[in-house]
Design a protein around this motif. Structure first.
Motif, mmCIF file in Angstrom:
data_model
loop_
_atom_site.group_PDB
_atom_site.id
_atom_site.type_symbol
_atom_site.label_atom_id
_atom_site.label_comp_id
_atom_site.label_asym_id
_atom_site.label_seq_id
_atom_site.Cartn_x
_atom_site.Cartn_y
_atom_site.Cartn_z
ATOM 1 N N THR A 63 -27.484 3.911 47.451
ATOM 2 C CA THR A 63 -26.402 3.825 46.471
ATOM 3 C C THR A 63 -25.550 2.567 46.624
ATOM 4 O O THR A 63 -24.512 2.456 45.979
ATOM 5 N N SER A 64 -25.990 1.613 47.416
ATOM 6 C CA SER A 64 -25.194 0.412 47.665
ATOM 7 C C SER A 64 -25.309 -0.578 46.505
ATOM 8 O O SER A 64 -26.312 -1.270 46.346
ATOM 9 N N GLU A 65 -24.240 -0.659 45.731
ATOM 10 C CA GLU A 65 -24.234 -1.600 44.611
ATOM 11 C C GLU A 65 -24.278 -3.040 45.102
ATOM 12 O O GLU A 65 -24.856 -3.904 44.444
ATOM 13 N N THR A 66 -23.694 -3.299 46.245
ATOM 14 C CA THR A 66 -23.737 -4.646 46.818
ATOM 15 C C THR A 66 -25.180 -5.086 47.017
ATOM 16 O O THR A 66 -25.557 -6.209 46.669
ATOM 17 N N LEU A 67 -26.004 -4.203 47.557
ATOM 18 C CA LEU A 67 -27.406 -4.545 47.794
ATOM 19 C C LEU A 67 -28.174 -4.718 46.480
ATOM 20 O O LEU A 67 -29.013 -5.617 46.370
ATOM 21 N N ARG A 86 -36.699 -4.281 36.223
ATOM 22 C CA ARG A 86 -37.008 -3.118 37.055
ATOM 23 C C ARG A 86 -35.798 -2.760 37.945
ATOM 24 O O ARG A 86 -35.447 -1.592 38.077
ATOM 25 N N THR A 87 -35.167 -3.767 38.509
ATOM 26 C CA THR A 87 -33.995 -3.532 39.366
ATOM 27 C C THR A 87 -32.828 -2.990 38.557
ATOM 28 O O THR A 87 -32.143 -2.052 38.990
ATOM 29 N N ALA A 88 -32.588 -3.549 37.382
ATOM 30 C CA ALA A 88 -31.497 -3.055 36.524
ATOM 31 C C ALA A 88 -31.734 -1.593 36.162
ATOM 32 O O ALA A 88 -30.801 -0.775 36.198
ATOM 33 N N ALA A 89 -32.964 -1.251 35.836
ATOM 34 C CA ALA A 89 -33.292 0.141 35.506
ATOM 35 C C ALA A 89 -33.089 1.043 36.727
ATOM 36 O O ALA A 89 -32.587 2.169 36.605
ATOM 37 N N MET A 94 -30.101 5.237 39.518
ATOM 38 C CA MET A 94 -29.349 5.674 40.690
ATOM 39 C C MET A 94 -27.967 6.176 40.266
ATOM 40 O O MET A 94 -27.512 7.223 40.720
ATOM 41 N N ALA A 95 -27.303 5.438 39.378
ATOM 42 C CA ALA A 95 -25.974 5.832 38.921
ATOM 43 C C ALA A 95 -26.022 7.184 38.204
ATOM 44 O O ALA A 95 -25.140 8.031 38.410
ATOM 45 N N ARG A 96 -27.043 7.398 37.378
ATOM 46 C CA ARG A 96 -27.172 8.687 36.693
ATOM 47 C C ARG A 96 -27.454 9.814 37.690
ATOM 48 O O ARG A 96 -26.856 10.887 37.617
ATOM 49 N N THR A 97 -28.361 9.559 38.633
ATOM 50 C CA THR A 97 -28.742 10.574 39.613
ATOM 51 C C THR A 97 -27.549 11.038 40.437
ATOM 52 O O THR A 97 -27.364 12.224 40.670
ATOM 53 N N TYR A 98 -26.727 10.092 40.873
ATOM 54 C CA TYR A 98 -25.595 10.420 41.735
ATOM 55 C C TYR A 98 -24.282 10.546 40.961
ATOM 56 O O TYR A 98 -23.228 10.700 41.570
#
Length: 128
Positions: A63-67, A86-89, A94-98
């Motif tokens: 969940t690290s947005e920095t990474l 692919r990374t943006a998706a 991840m944001a939706r899941t958590y």
């Protein structure tokens, strides 16, 4: 990063270890971020090493947005539009899941790297 082998305590939930786990995750994230920036921003960038560093850390702290921002910066510097999408998706999933609202900086980085504008000279130094 070679010492990182999965989530602390194997991902088990041990109530007494919560503060220790959070400290370990913070240190892994900070170290990966620093290494990725060094590898990306050097006079002889090693984008493969930077990418590997970030992926390794994301296995532990997904969940690290920095990474994720680091990864977007790396892929932009590499000119890999497929990896950028692919990374943006992946970030958005991840944001939706958590059920996380992405930081403005992350949203801005996604918009920037998805734009049709070519990467500026020295793109590997894009500040995010």
């Amino acid at each position: 990063m070679a010492l990182v082998r999965g989530k602390p305590f194997g991902g088990r939930t041990l109530p007494w270890a919560d503060p220790v786990v959070q400290d370990m995750l913070s240190r892994i994230t900070d170290t990966a971020h620093t290494l990725a920036r060094w590898q990306t921003d050097s006079t002889r960038p090693d984008l493969d090493a930077a990418r590997h560093t970030v992926h390794k850390a994301l296995e532990v702290e997904e969940t690290s947005e920095t990474l994720y921002r680091d990864l977007l910066t790396i892929e932009r510097a590499a000119g890999s539009n497929t990896a950028i999408r692919r990374t943006a998706a992946r970030i958005q999933q991840m944001a939706r899941t958590y059920d996380i609202t992405l930081e403005d900086t992350t949203e801005h980085t996604i918009t920037l790297v998805l734009s049709s504008k070519p990467a500026p000279t020295g793109a590997h130094t894009m500040q995010v």
